[in-house]
Motif scaffolding. Sequence first.
Motif, mmCIF file in Angstrom:
data_model
loop_
_atom_site.group_PDB
_atom_site.id
_atom_site.type_symbol
_atom_site.label_atom_id
_atom_site.label_comp_id
_atom_site.label_asym_id
_atom_site.label_seq_id
_atom_site.Cartn_x
_atom_site.Cartn_y
_atom_site.Cartn_z
ATOM 1 N N VAL A 66 0.206 -14.150 -11.932
ATOM 2 C CA VAL A 66 -0.389 -14.534 -10.658
ATOM 3 C C VAL A 66 0.654 -15.116 -9.699
ATOM 4 O O VAL A 66 0.585 -14.902 -8.488
ATOM 5 C CB VAL A 66 -1.560 -15.523 -10.880
ATOM 6 C CG1 VAL A 66 -2.198 -15.923 -9.560
ATOM 7 C CG2 VAL A 66 -2.593 -14.917 -11.815
ATOM 8 N N HIS A 67 1.641 -15.816 -10.229
ATOM 9 C CA HIS A 67 2.679 -16.423 -9.385
ATOM 10 C C HIS A 67 3.427 -15.392 -8.547
ATOM 11 O O HIS A 67 3.967 -15.723 -7.488
ATOM 12 C CB HIS A 67 3.677 -17.219 -10.237
ATOM 13 C CG HIS A 67 4.431 -16.366 -11.214
ATOM 14 N ND1 HIS A 67 5.637 -15.806 -10.907
ATOM 15 C CD2 HIS A 67 4.129 -15.963 -12.459
ATOM 16 C CE1 HIS A 67 6.066 -15.098 -11.941
ATOM 17 N NE2 HIS A 67 5.155 -15.175 -12.890
ATOM 18 N N ARG A 68 3.436 -14.140 -8.956
ATOM 19 C CA ARG A 68 4.120 -13.097 -8.189
ATOM 20 C C ARG A 68 3.460 -12.831 -6.845
ATOM 21 O O ARG A 68 4.099 -12.313 -5.930
ATOM 22 C CB ARG A 68 4.186 -11.805 -8.998
ATOM 23 C CG ARG A 68 5.082 -11.913 -10.207
ATOM 24 C CD ARG A 68 5.106 -10.629 -10.991
ATOM 25 N NE ARG A 68 5.969 -10.752 -12.160
ATOM 26 C CZ ARG A 68 6.065 -9.856 -13.124
ATOM 27 N NH1 ARG A 68 5.345 -8.738 -13.058
ATOM 28 N NH2 ARG A 68 6.852 -10.050 -14.146
ATOM 29 N N LEU A 69 2.181 -13.169 -6.712
ATOM 30 C CA LEU A 69 1.491 -12.969 -5.434
ATOM 31 C C LEU A 69 2.134 -13.777 -4.316
ATOM 32 O O LEU A 69 2.118 -13.360 -3.156
ATOM 33 C CB LEU A 69 0.015 -13.364 -5.558
ATOM 34 C CG LEU A 69 -0.843 -12.505 -6.472
ATOM 35 C CD1 LEU A 69 -2.207 -13.159 -6.677
ATOM 36 C CD2 LEU A 69 -0.988 -11.109 -5.907
ATOM 37 N N ALA A 70 2.701 -14.931 -4.641
ATOM 38 C CA ALA A 70 3.287 -15.817 -3.631
ATOM 39 C C ALA A 70 4.445 -15.161 -2.892
ATOM 40 O O ALA A 70 4.753 -15.545 -1.764
ATOM 41 C CB ALA A 70 3.757 -17.122 -4.282
ATOM 42 N N HIS A 71 5.068 -14.185 -3.507
ATOM 43 C CA HIS A 71 6.230 -13.538 -2.887
ATOM 44 C C HIS A 71 5.853 -12.359 -2.004
ATOM 45 O O HIS A 71 6.709 -11.772 -1.338
ATOM 46 C CB HIS A 71 7.221 -13.111 -3.970
ATOM 47 C CG HIS A 71 7.681 -14.277 -4.787
ATOM 48 N ND1 HIS A 71 8.544 -15.225 -4.311
ATOM 49 C CD2 HIS A 71 7.354 -14.666 -6.030
ATOM 50 C CE1 HIS A 71 8.749 -16.144 -5.232
ATOM 51 N NE2 HIS A 71 8.034 -15.822 -6.282
ATOM 52 N N GLY A 72 4.581 -11.993 -1.993
ATOM 53 C CA GLY A 72 4.126 -10.890 -1.143
ATOM 54 C C GLY A 72 4.578 -9.548 -1.673
ATOM 55 O O GLY A 72 4.928 -9.400 -2.832
ATOM 56 N N GLY A 73 4.576 -8.568 -0.819
ATOM 57 C CA GLY A 73 4.991 -7.234 -1.214
ATOM 58 C C GLY A 73 3.877 -6.482 -1.917
ATOM 59 O O GLY A 73 2.712 -6.847 -1.869
ATOM 60 N N SER A 74 4.248 -5.432 -2.602
ATOM 61 C CA SER A 74 3.255 -4.559 -3.236
ATOM 62 C C SER A 74 3.204 -4.797 -4.743
ATOM 63 O O SER A 74 3.343 -3.870 -5.525
ATOM 64 C CB SER A 74 3.580 -3.102 -2.928
ATOM 65 O OG SER A 74 4.878 -2.799 -3.388
ATOM 66 N N VAL A 75 3.009 -6.030 -5.138
ATOM 67 C CA VAL A 75 2.990 -6.372 -6.552
ATOM 68 C C VAL A 75 1.684 -5.945 -7.238
ATOM 69 O O VAL A 75 1.662 -5.707 -8.432
ATOM 70 C CB VAL A 75 3.252 -7.887 -6.754
ATOM 71 C CG1 VAL A 75 2.083 -8.719 -6.292
ATOM 72 C CG2 VAL A 75 3.585 -8.193 -8.185
ATOM 73 N N VAL A 76 0.609 -5.804 -6.494
ATOM 74 C CA VAL A 76 -0.679 -5.416 -7.067
ATOM 75 C C VAL A 76 -0.730 -3.893 -7.164
ATOM 76 O O VAL A 76 -0.590 -3.186 -6.168
ATOM 77 C CB VAL A 76 -1.853 -5.940 -6.212
ATOM 78 C CG1 VAL A 76 -3.189 -5.515 -6.809
ATOM 79 C CG2 VAL A 76 -1.781 -7.457 -6.079
ATOM 80 N N GLY A 77 -0.940 -3.389 -8.379
ATOM 81 C CA GLY A 77 -0.995 -1.949 -8.596
ATOM 82 C C GLY A 77 -2.215 -1.309 -7.944
ATOM 83 O O GLY A 77 -3.196 -1.982 -7.609
ATOM 84 N N ASP A 78 -2.153 0.000 -7.769
ATOM 85 C CA ASP A 78 -3.212 0.745 -7.089
ATOM 86 C C ASP A 78 -4.577 0.573 -7.747
ATOM 87 O O ASP A 78 -5.580 0.372 -7.065
ATOM 88 C CB ASP A 78 -2.863 2.233 -7.019
ATOM 89 C CG ASP A 78 -1.687 2.511 -6.099
ATOM 90 O OD1 ASP A 78 -1.389 1.651 -5.241
ATOM 91 O OD2 ASP A 78 -1.076 3.583 -6.235
ATOM 92 N N ALA A 79 -4.632 0.660 -9.083
ATOM 93 C CA ALA A 79 -5.926 0.584 -9.774
ATOM 94 C C ALA A 79 -6.595 -0.770 -9.543
ATOM 95 O O ALA A 79 -7.799 -0.840 -9.297
ATOM 96 C CB ALA A 79 -5.746 0.834 -11.273
ATOM 97 N N ILE A 80 -5.818 -1.831 -9.577
ATOM 98 C CA ILE A 80 -6.377 -3.170 -9.362
ATOM 99 C C ILE A 80 -6.755 -3.351 -7.900
ATOM 100 O O ILE A 80 -7.820 -3.881 -7.586
ATOM 101 C CB ILE A 80 -5.385 -4.245 -9.838
ATOM 102 C CG1 ILE A 80 -5.244 -4.161 -11.364
ATOM 103 C CG2 ILE A 80 -5.826 -5.638 -9.400
ATOM 104 C CD1 ILE A 80 -4.193 -5.057 -11.953
ATOM 105 N N ARG A 81 -5.913 -2.873 -6.988
ATOM 106 C CA ARG A 81 -6.215 -3.001 -5.559
ATOM 107 C C ARG A 81 -7.472 -2.205 -5.192
ATOM 108 O O ARG A 81 -8.300 -2.659 -4.412
ATOM 109 C CB ARG A 81 -5.036 -2.540 -4.709
ATOM 110 C CG ARG A 81 -5.329 -2.708 -3.202
ATOM 111 C CD ARG A 81 -4.145 -2.414 -2.317
ATOM 112 N NE ARG A 81 -3.219 -3.536 -2.363
ATOM 113 C CZ ARG A 81 -1.978 -3.471 -2.859
ATOM 114 N NH1 ARG A 81 -1.502 -2.350 -3.319
ATOM 115 N NH2 ARG A 81 -1.207 -4.531 -2.871
ATOM 116 N N GLU A 82 -7.616 -1.005 -5.758
ATOM 117 C CA GLU A 82 -8.808 -0.197 -5.476
ATOM 118 C C GLU A 82 -10.081 -0.907 -5.928
ATOM 119 O O GLU A 82 -11.105 -0.819 -5.275
ATOM 120 C CB GLU A 82 -8.691 1.166 -6.166
ATOM 121 C CG GLU A 82 -7.705 2.090 -5.493
ATOM 122 C CD GLU A 82 -7.453 3.361 -6.294
ATOM 123 O OE1 GLU A 82 -8.252 3.670 -7.222
ATOM 124 O OE2 GLU A 82 -6.456 4.044 -6.015
#
Length: 181
Positions: A66-82
């Motif tokens: 979860v800590h990776r979210l703080a850095h922004g960018g495209s860290v969330v994969g397509d399946a999870i984002r969908e």
Amino acid sequence: MVTSGTVLGARPTDRPDQVSAVLGTDFAENSLSDHSMWRDYGLVEFAWIRETPDHPWEGHHFTVQVHRLAHGGSVVGDAIRERYGRFGRHLRFDTLRRLLAHRGVSLEDVPDANAPAFGLHWQPASQVSVMTLRERERARTRRRGATLIGDVCKISSSVTPEQVAWNRARYGAPRGTPGRT
């Protein structure tokens, strides 16, 4: 995740091909030996072990970084984002705890080697742990993109009752509970 112990239905015990069928083939594969491997899907990592190179991989655990979210960018994969849409840069533990309580799910505080800087919380039914940031090292300064005090750092599965009992025996009662000052 916290209530089911899975990521979009992928269990910590699933084989690598089963996890990729759910999360996709966009991952970085890492290994320290012929006996362990993990795949980094950005926000989520799954890990496997095996006795020898001739044995099949056995699922060991997953970690949502979860800590990776703080850095922004495209860290969330397509399946999870969908499935879940956009993610904010921080997941506040008090928010997560409140949402879980609304669903009738509680977390137990567990003593941990990383205290007092981090707090560890456990959901017995799903065997999921949630690690939170409690305090910063004095030498570190707050910078843009940093995890904030009170943020969820990671969510992991599977954490067994035996592991929780071992932590309690080794590190004692969590801070703020009877028996620990």
